[in-house]
Design an enzyme around this catalytic site. Structure first.
Site, short mmCIF file in Angstrom:
data_model
loop_
_atom_site.label_atom_id
_atom_site.label_comp_id
_atom_site.label_asym_id
_atom_site.label_seq_id
_atom_site.Cartn_x
_atom_site.Cartn_y
_atom_site.Cartn_z
CB ILE A 10 -10.00 12.62 22.80
CG1 ILE A 10 -9.33 12.92 21.56
CG2 ILE A 10 -10.31 11.11 22.82
CD1 ILE A 10 -7.96 12.71 21.71
CG ASP A 33 -7.68 1.37 24.49
OD1 ASP A 33 -8.11 1.59 23.50
OD2 ASP A 33 -7.09 0.37 24.86
CB SER A 120 2.26 7.26 28.96
OG SER A 120 2.62 6.11 28.18
CB THR A 121 -0.38 11.38 31.81
OG1 THR A 121 -1.48 11.69 31.08
CG2 THR A 121 0.82 11.93 31.08
CB ILE A 123 -3.85 2.85 33.27
CG1 ILE A 123 -5.29 3.22 33.58
CG2 ILE A 123 -3.48 1.67 33.72
CD1 ILE A 123 -6.18 2.60 32.65
N1 AR6 Z 1 -10.86 12.04 26.46
C1 AR6 Z 1 -9.42 12.37 26.46
N2 AR6 Z 1 -8.59 12.01 27.68
C2 AR6 Z 1 -9.17 10.87 28.28
C3 AR6 Z 1 -10.13 10.31 28.28
C4 AR6 Z 1 -11.32 10.78 27.31
N3 AR6 Z 1 -12.53 10.41 27.03
N4 AR6 Z 1 -10.43 9.35 29.18
C5 AR6 Z 1 -9.27 9.57 29.91
N5 AR6 Z 1 -8.26 10.46 29.38
P1 AR6 Z 1 -5.05 6.32 30.13
P2 AR6 Z 1 -2.48 5.44 29.45
C6 AR6 Z 1 -7.03 10.81 29.58
O1 AR6 Z 1 -5.20 5.72 31.19
O2 AR6 Z 1 -1.96 5.93 30.63
C7 AR6 Z 1 -5.82 1.45 29.05
O3 AR6 Z 1 -6.52 0.48 29.74
C8 AR6 Z 1 -6.50 10.44 31.13
O4 AR6 Z 1 -6.99 11.64 31.83
O5 AR6 Z 1 -6.28 6.39 29.04
O6 AR6 Z 1 -1.79 5.46 28.49
C9 AR6 Z 1 -4.91 0.97 27.77
O7 AR6 Z 1 -5.75 -0.29 27.20
C10 AR6 Z 1 -5.13 10.72 30.76
O8 AR6 Z 1 -4.49 11.91 30.92
O9 AR6 Z 1 -3.92 5.83 29.30
C11 AR6 Z 1 -3.64 0.67 28.37
O10 AR6 Z 1 -3.79 -0.52 29.09
C12 AR6 Z 1 -4.84 9.96 29.47
O11 AR6 Z 1 -6.10 10.07 28.99
C13 AR6 Z 1 -3.57 1.84 29.42
O12 AR6 Z 1 -4.79 2.47 29.67
C14 AR6 Z 1 -4.08 8.80 29.46
O13 AR6 Z 1 -4.67 7.87 30.27
C15 AR6 Z 1 -2.86 2.82 28.75
O14 AR6 Z 1 -2.42 3.92 29.88
#
Ligand code: AR6
Length: 168
Positions: A10, A33, A120-121, A123
């Site tokens: 993204i 993030d 949310s999907t 961590i």
């Molecule tokens: N581009 C698009 N999607 C991504 C990318 C990227 N570069 N990297 C990961 N994803 P997550 P959460 C996807 O864990 O579950 C953080 O530490 C990933 O495959 O990023 O909402 C925050 O600070 C997944 O499908 O976010 C919070 O503490 C999606 O992004 C916590 O994680 C969300 O995964 C939030 O957890």
């Protein structure tokens, strides 16, 4: 409203706004993030700190926006998804609120194109299929307002396949 789907990073999206799956501290973290703060540089964190000093972080289900810093997008809309517990603790409603509030903020700042990650999907462990259905339903409910284009950017193949199926 046009809905598009792609698999990728993204942080590479040259759109008006990308959405971040942040945490309540707004100080960065892992997953998407971490990727957004790494690629966007210090201006995003500085803007997040300013929001923190004003309102003390961002509650789950709500959204705030900052500059896109060094990213190819103008803005980052930070929303905080729910952690998955048992599915009976308001997770569905909170996830829908994330999408709804991010879209309302996009409308307010005049963003024509907005890219969403699968909030949310990662961590936070929300079941992917259930999250995708909520995301699509909530975006559809916002049709007729800005943004004109919503892009679901799936990073992992599982999410991409789920969205392909649900959007077809
Ligand atoms: N581009 C698009 N999607 C991504 C990318 C990227 N570069 N990297 C990961 N994803 P997550 P959460 C996807 O864990 O579950 C953080 O530490 C990933 O495959 O990023 O909402 C925050 O600070 C997944 O499908 O976010 C919070 O503490 C999606 O992004 C916590 O994680 C969300 O995964 C939030 O957890």
């Amino acid at each position: 409203m046009q809905i598009r789907l792609l698999q990728g990073d993204i942080t590479r999206q040259a759109v008006n706004a990308i959405v971040n799956a942040a945490n309540t501290s707004l100080l960065g973290g892992g997953g998407v993030d971490g990727a957004i703060h790494r690629a966007g540089g210090p201006a995003i964190l500085a803007a997040c700190r300013e929001i923190r000093s004003r309102q003390g972080g961002c509650p789950v289900g709500e959204a705030v926006f900052t500059t896109g810093g060094d990213l190819p997008c103008q803005y980052v809309i930070h929303t905080v998804g729910p952690r998955w517990k048992d599915g009976k603790s308001g997770e569905d409603e909170l996830l829908a609120s994330c999408y709804r509030n991010a879209l309302l903020l996009a409308e307010k700042i005049g963003a024509k194109q907005v890219a969403f990650p699968n909030i949310s999907t990662g961590i936070y462990g929300f079941p992917k299929e259930r999250a995708a259905a909520i995301a699509i339903r909530t975006v559809n409910a916002h049709a007729g307002h800005l943004p004109e284009t919503v892009i679901f950017v799936c990073f992992d193949a599982d999410n991409y396949t789920i969205y392909q199926h649900l959007l077809s």
